[in-house]
Design an enzyme around this catalytic site. Structure first.
Site, short mmCIF file in Angstrom:
data_model
loop_
_atom_site.label_atom_id
_atom_site.label_comp_id
_atom_site.label_asym_id
_atom_site.label_seq_id
_atom_site.Cartn_x
_atom_site.Cartn_y
_atom_site.Cartn_z
CB CYS A 28 -39.40 -45.75 4.58
SG CYS A 28 -38.23 -45.36 3.08
CG ASP B 279 -43.78 -45.45 4.93
OD1 ASP B 279 -43.75 -44.23 4.78
OD2 ASP B 279 -43.16 -46.18 4.35
#
Length: 156
Positions: A54, A61
């Site tokens: 992120c 992620d």
């Protein structure tokens, strides 16, 4: 007919130890001549454990990526693709940017007849974000299977 060893002569990563690039920009994607030029077929790569960061929090992620393409003159060399995708582990970008950037980089390298990428991202902030991009209509003469990655359902 071209000697198979000749078509692989320019590969720099296959057949030896290669370190994971620090960023997608540093990654070297390699291509090889398509030995079936003129035959329309679909190639699929699936990366069920894709990871990026992120850009706001630095937290990881995770996504399940599916890349389908109909080659023209070139095929992507799979080890270079694996290293390119792995380079996103330290790369901060939103889901949309990661997914579309991967597709566009492959198109730039290969100039395929058609390419699509599906990014099936696991939830961030409770909301899964799935991203889909393609170059245009798929060739009618090619069997393009469904990606069949179910949307995230949590406990539902």
């Amino acid at each position: 007919m071209t000697d198979k060893k000749d078509i692989y002569a320019n590969l720099t990563q296959l057949g030896g130890e290669t370190k994971l690039p620090n960023s997608p920009e540093e990654a070297v994607l390699e291509k090889v001549p398509n030995p079936q030029v003129g035959v329309h077929y679909c190639v699929r790569f699936t990366a069920p454990e894709f990871t990026s960061l992120c850009p706001m929090t630095g937290q990881p992620d995770f996504a399940h990526l599916v890349i389908d393409y109909v080659p023209s003159d070139w095929l992507v060399e799979s080890k270079s693709l694996k290293l390119f995708l792995g380079a996103f582990r330290n790369h901060g970008a939103f889901h949309e940017d990661c997914t579309v950037s991967i597709g566009r980089r492959l198109v730039e390298l290969l100039d395929p007849l058609w390419l699509r990428i599906g990014g099936y991202w696991y939830p961030r902030g409770g909301i899964p974000i799935d991203v889909f991009w393609q170059t245009g209509d798929a060739p009618k003469s090619v069997w393009i299977p469904s990606q069949d990655v179910p949307t995230y359902r949590g406990r539902g």
